[in-house]
Design a protein around this motif. Sequence first.
Motif, PDB file in Angstrom:
ATOM      1  N   ASP A 108      -8.741  -1.709  10.111  1.00  0.00           N
ATOM      2  CA  ASP A 108      -8.999  -3.107   9.820  1.00  0.00           C
ATOM      3  C   ASP A 108     -10.306  -3.524  10.488  1.00  0.00           C
ATOM      4  OD1 ASP A 108      -6.474  -2.868   8.751  1.00  0.00           O
ATOM      5  OD2 ASP A 108      -5.481  -3.689  10.517  1.00  0.00           O
ATOM      6  N   ARG A 126      -4.917   2.732  11.312  1.00  0.00           N
ATOM      7  CA  ARG A 126      -5.328   1.470  10.675  1.00  0.00           C
ATOM      8  C   ARG A 126      -6.842   1.340  10.789  1.00  0.00           C
ATOM      9  NH1 ARG A 126      -1.047  -2.751  10.719  1.00  0.00           N
ATOM     10  NH2 ARG A 126      -2.688  -4.275  10.340  1.00  0.00           N
ATOM     11  N   ASN A 136      -2.961   6.395   5.681  1.00  0.00           N
ATOM     12  CA  ASN A 136      -2.442   5.450   6.671  1.00  0.00           C
ATOM     13  C   ASN A 136      -1.391   6.114   7.562  1.00  0.00           C
ATOM     14  OD1 ASN A 136      -4.042   3.542   5.536  1.00  0.00           O
ATOM     15  ND2 ASN A 136      -2.385   2.331   4.638  1.00  0.00           N
TER      16      ASN A 136
HETATM   17  C1  LIG Z   1      -3.366   1.346   4.206  1.00  0.00           C
HETATM   18  O1  LIG Z   1      -3.406   0.221   5.066  1.00  0.00           O
HETATM   19  C2  LIG Z   1      -4.263  -0.833   4.599  1.00  0.00           C
HETATM   20  C3  LIG Z   1      -4.232  -1.934   5.627  1.00  0.00           C
HETATM   21  O2  LIG Z   1      -4.553  -1.424   6.888  1.00  0.00           O
HETATM   22  C4  LIG Z   1      -3.775  -1.327   3.249  1.00  0.00           C
HETATM   23  O3  LIG Z   1      -4.665  -2.296   2.774  1.00  0.00           O
HETATM   24  C5  LIG Z   1      -3.710  -0.164   2.275  1.00  0.00           C
HETATM   25  O4  LIG Z   1      -3.158  -0.615   1.049  1.00  0.00           O
HETATM   26  C6  LIG Z   1      -2.860   0.952   2.838  1.00  0.00           C
HETATM   27  N1  LIG Z   1      -2.910   2.081   1.960  1.00  0.00           N
HETATM   28  C7  LIG Z   1      -1.817   2.688   1.537  1.00  0.00           C
HETATM   29  C8  LIG Z   1      -2.020   3.854   0.635  1.00  0.00           C
HETATM   30  O5  LIG Z   1      -0.695   2.340   1.870  1.00  0.00           O
END
Ligand SMILES: *[C@@H]1O[C@H](CO)[C@@H](O)[C@H](O)[C@H]1NC(C)=O
Length: 361
Positions: free
Chosen positions: A168, A166, A150
């Motif tokens: 999504d 992101r 991320n």
């Molecule tokens: C990365 O971002 C997504 C949402 O966009 C989230 O669901 C996920 O937990 C995040 N992963 C980390 C490793 O922070």
Amino acid sequence: MEANLFLLIVDIDECVENQHFCGERGICVNQLGSYLCKCPTGFSNYGNRQTQCAELNCDQYETQPGQTLPGFDSWSLLRNNCLVLSNSMLPGLTRLLPTGDVLLTLLVNTTDVVQLGLQSNGHRSSSEVTKLLRTIEISFRLIAPLLTENVTRIETNHTEVEIMVRRDKTPPEGPVSLTNENTQLDTTWETVVGDDQNYPGYAFVILLSHKNLDSLKDSTSHQSQQLMSSAVTVSVSNSNTTYLPQQVNLTFHHLQSSDVDPTCVYWSDENGPGVWSGRGCTLVMSNSNQTVCSCNHLSTFTLLNKVQQGSGQLSLVMWVGVFVALTCVVLSLITTLWCRFVSRKRRGGHRLQHEVQLHRK
Ligand SMILES: *[C@@H]1O[C@H](CO)[C@@H](O)[C@H](O)[C@H]1NC(C)=O
Ligand SMILES: *[C@@H]1O[C@H](CO)[C@@H](O)[C@H](O)[C@H]1NC(C)=O
Ligand SMILES: *[C@@H]1O[C@H](CO)[C@@H](O)[C@H](O)[C@H]1NC(C)=O
Ligand SMILES: *[C@@H]1O[C@H](CO)[C@@H](O)[C@H](O)[C@H]1NC(C)=O
Ligand SMILES: *[C@@H]1O[C@H](CO)[C@@H](O)[C@H](O)[C@H]1NC(C)=O
Ligand SMILES: *[C@@H]1O[C@H](CO)[C@@H](O)[C@H](O)[C@H]1NC(C)=O
């Protein structure tokens, strides 16, 4: 047998439900409880099976003499990467490609070396700076969607990068903020995504700080024009960023505390080799430690100490010089006239000698 029948009945055909899942050119393939997008040649969803197929122009990674930076030898790697991604006939090869992280490290390592080269070169030309910035920009468009984390950060001697990605299903919304040692970027995901009809299933925002300021000095400008902060490149997945509906804000920490009024500028290469320009950027707030700039487009930004003031100082020095010179001329004229006047009052023979003595003084 019964279980299979049951599954077949509840499986919803996502491809029928939403035609936009794979983009205009992508081919949606329904699967049991799921779907995947197949991209035609020239398009890619960067190995994400369920996102829109976006067009890839691999020609921009072609090494063109005079167009690309000497010393940047990662072009062929980027181009190969691009060609494999954009050709669904070679799906097996995708696994052999370097990962986004490796490509990013290569890019940052290379720009470090190039910046060092520009610096030691002495006379950096504006067009070389422009080439460096364009190289960074188009490389990131290929690399960022391949990053798996991320948030990715890389720091080297001359460059500091933060990338936020992101993935999504629907375009993300709300504020987003990136920071590094000397700068903070505040924008919104709406600005990052742009036209949400063409949302490719991912969005990224990049803040890259050039720590080696010398290489970004504009060689055509006055010596007195100085950078008061790091220069930063801001890039987002939205490629239409020449006029943003919503301003982005940049907070620059001054390299040295200063009471000089700064000017918010960006690197403008639309008309010519490149120059710092203040168009589209306004100063929101400034104190001795930091300055907030607000800009309606994306590019590479920095703070300059006021341009007019720089040239004003130069002409002040010039006028003082002219004034001193004129005063000397007038004084010597008065002295000469006075000497003539005095010596004419004296009698005859000593006049010439007197004048010579005076001139010796
Ligand atoms: C990365 O971002 C997504 C949402 O966009 C989230 O669901 C996920 O937990 C995040 N992963 C980390 C490793 O922070
Ligand atoms: C980038 O440079 C660092 C430090 O010089 C080095 O450790 C790393 O291996 C380099 N990475 C690549 C991909 O060249
Ligand atoms: C980075 O800077 C340090 C200290 O100046 C130096 O020792 C090191 O060799 C540099 N690394 C690279 C890859 O230039
Ligand atoms: C940028 O700053 C302006 C003025 O302070 C503010 O109105 C705007 O909401 C800010 N934008 C973002 C994206 O933070
Ligand atoms: C680029 O963005 C501007 C402002 O949002 C919009 O008016 C324009 O139509 C966009 N251009 C393209 C080619 O999408
Ligand atoms: C600037 O920074 C110095 C040292 O951190 C601090 O003492 C001073 O109050 C700051 N000035 C402003 C206007 O924030």
